[in-house]
Write a protein that holds these residues in place. Sequence first.
Motif, PDB file in Angstrom:
ATOM      1  N   LEU A   3      -7.669  -2.383   2.517  1.00 49.98           N
ATOM      2  CA  LEU A   3      -7.212  -3.774   2.604  1.00 49.98           C
ATOM      3  C   LEU A   3      -8.329  -4.768   2.335  1.00 49.98           C
ATOM      4  N   LEU A   4      -9.528  -4.449   2.781  1.00 48.33           N
ATOM      5  CA  LEU A   4     -10.621  -5.411   2.691  1.00 48.33           C
ATOM      6  C   LEU A   4     -11.496  -5.220   1.459  1.00 48.33           C
ATOM      7  N   ARG A   5     -11.630  -3.982   0.996  1.00 49.25           N
ATOM      8  CA  ARG A   5     -12.553  -3.729  -0.106  1.00 49.25           C
ATOM      9  C   ARG A   5     -11.979  -2.829  -1.193  1.00 49.25           C
ATOM     10  N   GLY A   6     -10.703  -2.541  -1.114  1.00 48.46           N
ATOM     11  CA  GLY A   6     -10.093  -1.683  -2.118  1.00 48.46           C
ATOM     12  C   GLY A   6      -9.832  -2.411  -3.423  1.00 48.46           C
ATOM     13  N   THR A   7      -9.494  -1.646  -4.454  1.00 46.81           N
ATOM     14  CA  THR A   7      -9.108  -2.244  -5.728  1.00 46.81           C
ATOM     15  C   THR A   7      -7.732  -2.884  -5.570  1.00 46.81           C
ATOM     16  N   VAL A   8      -7.365  -3.718  -6.532  1.00 48.62           N
ATOM     17  CA  VAL A   8      -6.041  -4.331  -6.479  1.00 48.62           C
ATOM     18  C   VAL A   8      -4.955  -3.252  -6.475  1.00 48.62           C
ATOM     19  N   HIS A   9      -5.162  -2.206  -7.277  1.00 48.01           N
ATOM     20  CA  HIS A   9      -4.179  -1.117  -7.332  1.00 48.01           C
ATOM     21  C   HIS A   9      -4.022  -0.465  -5.960  1.00 48.01           C
ATOM     22  N   GLU A  10      -5.135  -0.222  -5.266  1.00 50.26           N
ATOM     23  CA  GLU A  10      -5.079   0.381  -3.938  1.00 50.26           C
ATOM     24  C   GLU A  10      -4.376  -0.535  -2.942  1.00 50.26           C
ATOM     25  N   LYS A  11      -4.675  -1.826  -3.030  1.00 54.30           N
ATOM     26  CA  LYS A  11      -4.039  -2.777  -2.118  1.00 54.30           C
ATOM     27  C   LYS A  11      -2.538  -2.869  -2.365  1.00 54.30           C
ATOM     28  N   LEU A  12      -2.157  -2.833  -3.632  1.00 55.71           N
ATOM     29  CA  LEU A  12      -0.728  -2.910  -3.953  1.00 55.71           C
ATOM     30  C   LEU A  12       0.015  -1.682  -3.454  1.00 55.71           C
ATOM     31  N   LYS A  13      -0.592  -0.494  -3.592  1.00 53.38           N
ATOM     32  CA  LYS A  13       0.043   0.717  -3.077  1.00 53.38           C
ATOM     33  C   LYS A  13       0.193   0.635  -1.559  1.00 53.38           C
ATOM     34  N   TRP A  14      -0.825   0.058  -0.896  1.00 57.50           N
ATOM     35  CA  TRP A  14      -0.739  -0.101   0.558  1.00 57.50           C
ATOM     36  C   TRP A  14       0.357  -1.097   0.915  1.00 57.50           C
ATOM     37  N   ALA A  15       0.456  -2.182   0.151  1.00 57.84           N
ATOM     38  CA  ALA A  15       1.493  -3.190   0.406  1.00 57.84           C
ATOM     39  C   ALA A  15       2.882  -2.593   0.213  1.00 57.84           C
ATOM     40  N   PHE A  16       3.041  -1.759  -0.814  1.00 59.71           N
ATOM     41  CA  PHE A  16       4.336  -1.103  -1.034  1.00 59.71           C
ATOM     42  C   PHE A  16       4.707  -0.262   0.179  1.00 59.71           C
ATOM     43  N   ASN A  17       3.742   0.475   0.703  1.00 56.36           N
ATOM     44  CA  ASN A  17       3.990   1.298   1.885  1.00 56.36           C
ATOM     45  C   ASN A  17       4.400   0.448   3.080  1.00 56.36           C
ATOM     46  N   LEU A  18       3.809  -0.744   3.195  1.00 55.55           N
ATOM     47  CA  LEU A  18       4.175  -1.654   4.282  1.00 55.55           C
ATOM     48  C   LEU A  18       5.619  -2.120   4.143  1.00 55.55           C
ATOM     49  N   TYR A  19       5.998  -2.522   2.921  1.00 52.85           N
ATOM     50  CA  TYR A  19       7.360  -3.021   2.685  1.00 52.85           C
ATOM     51  C   TYR A  19       8.404  -1.910   2.743  1.00 52.85           C
ATOM     52  N   ASP A  20       8.008  -0.690   2.406  1.00 57.96           N
ATOM     53  CA  ASP A  20       8.932   0.442   2.452  1.00 57.96           C
ATOM     54  C   ASP A  20       9.047   0.918   3.898  1.00 57.96           C
ATOM     55  N   ILE A  21       9.804   0.211   4.673  1.00 58.64           N
ATOM     56  CA  ILE A  21       9.855   0.431   6.124  1.00 58.64           C
ATOM     57  C   ILE A  21      10.308   1.837   6.486  1.00 58.64           C
ATOM     58  N   ASN A  22      11.346   2.343   5.821  1.00 57.66           N
ATOM     59  CA  ASN A  22      11.848   3.675   6.194  1.00 57.66           C
ATOM     60  C   ASN A  22      11.185   4.806   5.407  1.00 57.66           C
ATOM     61  N   LYS A  23      10.190   4.450   4.589  1.00 51.75           N
ATOM     62  CA  LYS A  23       9.366   5.431   3.858  1.00 51.75           C
ATOM     63  C   LYS A  23      10.192   6.369   2.975  1.00 51.75           C
ATOM     64  N   ASP A  24      11.218   5.819   2.302  1.00 50.75           N
ATOM     65  CA  ASP A  24      12.029   6.633   1.402  1.00 50.75           C
ATOM     66  C   ASP A  24      11.622   6.477  -0.053  1.00 50.75           C
ATOM     67  N   GLY A  25      10.530   5.728  -0.306  1.00 52.83           N
ATOM     68  CA  GLY A  25      10.043   5.561  -1.668  1.00 52.83           C
ATOM     69  C   GLY A  25      10.626   4.384  -2.410  1.00 52.83           C
ATOM     70  N   TYR A  26      11.433   3.567  -1.728  1.00 51.66           N
ATOM     71  CA  TYR A  26      12.041   2.386  -2.344  1.00 51.66           C
ATOM     72  C   TYR A  26      11.915   1.187  -1.410  1.00 51.66           C
ATOM     73  N   ILE A  27      11.859  -0.005  -2.000  1.00 53.65           N
ATOM     74  CA  ILE A  27      11.909  -1.235  -1.200  1.00 53.65           C
ATOM     75  C   ILE A  27      13.252  -1.901  -1.455  1.00 53.65           C
ATOM     76  N   THR A  28      13.992  -2.159  -0.387  1.00 55.23           N
ATOM     77  CA  THR A  28      15.249  -2.896  -0.506  1.00 55.23           C
ATOM     78  C   THR A  28      15.007  -4.364  -0.160  1.00 55.23           C
ATOM     79  N   LYS A  29      15.974  -5.208  -0.506  1.00 54.54           N
ATOM     80  CA  LYS A  29      15.854  -6.622  -0.156  1.00 54.54           C
ATOM     81  C   LYS A  29      15.769  -6.791   1.351  1.00 54.54           C
ATOM     82  N   GLU A  30      16.526  -5.968   2.057  1.00 61.98           N
ATOM     83  CA  GLU A  30      16.531  -6.065   3.518  1.00 61.98           C
ATOM     84  C   GLU A  30      15.158  -5.743   4.091  1.00 61.98           C
ATOM     85  N   GLU A  31      14.496  -4.733   3.536  1.00 66.15           N
ATOM     86  CA  GLU A  31      13.170  -4.360   4.020  1.00 66.15           C
ATOM     87  C   GLU A  31      12.152  -5.459   3.730  1.00 66.15           C
TER      88      GLU A  31
END
Length: 249
Positions: free
Chosen positions: A151-179
């Motif tokens: 989060l603090l020193r990663g590349t943009v790609h690493e940060k985006l992958k981390w952000a996707f994991n945050l938004y993917d609440i149920n960890k099914d590999g997809y982000i829904t509008k609700e999530e």
Amino acid sequence: MKVSDGSLLGDPGRTPLSKKEGVKWQRPRLTRQALMRCCLVKWILSSTAPQGSDSSDSELELSTVRHQPEGLDQLQAQTKFTKKELQSLYRGFKNECPTGLVDEDTFKLIYSQFFPQGDSTTYAHFLFNAFDADGNGAIRFEDFVVGLSILLRGTVHEKLKWAFNLYDINKDGYITKEEMLAIMKSIYDMMGRHTYPILREDAPLEHVERFFQKMDRNQDGVVTIDEFLETCQKDESIMSSMQLFENVI
């Protein structure tokens, strides 16, 4: 007062400053001063033991804590922290969490202290789950510093992958509008009402609608990791807002 739009990924409908000025955007480099503004780092270092301890003390402490983390050399190889920074983070972590593990209630307490003007409970819950890689309800020191490093020193790609994991609440590999809406609302509840300009109550929903118009390429109602990465990395307003991570961690 810190100015922010309350979003981890900025506003896709807003023209980035770099484009207005005709200057090519460059990924912001997080300085040591910026690092110290991170809530989790502040929490840890506020409990750091007196600086009389040397590296041998830190190595000795690694063998006395109930949950024994990996050696500092190995963690230094896995993260972008220096050995001295890891020693400081570890001392504070051990003081706050003698068992070597952080639970969700501790995360909620941290954020209630740093964001007393809002309700940070839900956001702390989501953030905890993002750090809790194996989903066992506790965060080890290794998980903690590896996550902070991204989060603090990663590349943009690493940060985006981390952000996707945050938004993917149920960890099914997809982000829904609700999530995505749930995450956005939790951030607005924590700090949105205290940003400038003041945000409308429907702002989180508008944010999500604009994001999905750009990200959901095949219009199937969900965003995949590939759609997320491709869209974000092509959108300057999102890329330049990666520095907003420091506002809410």
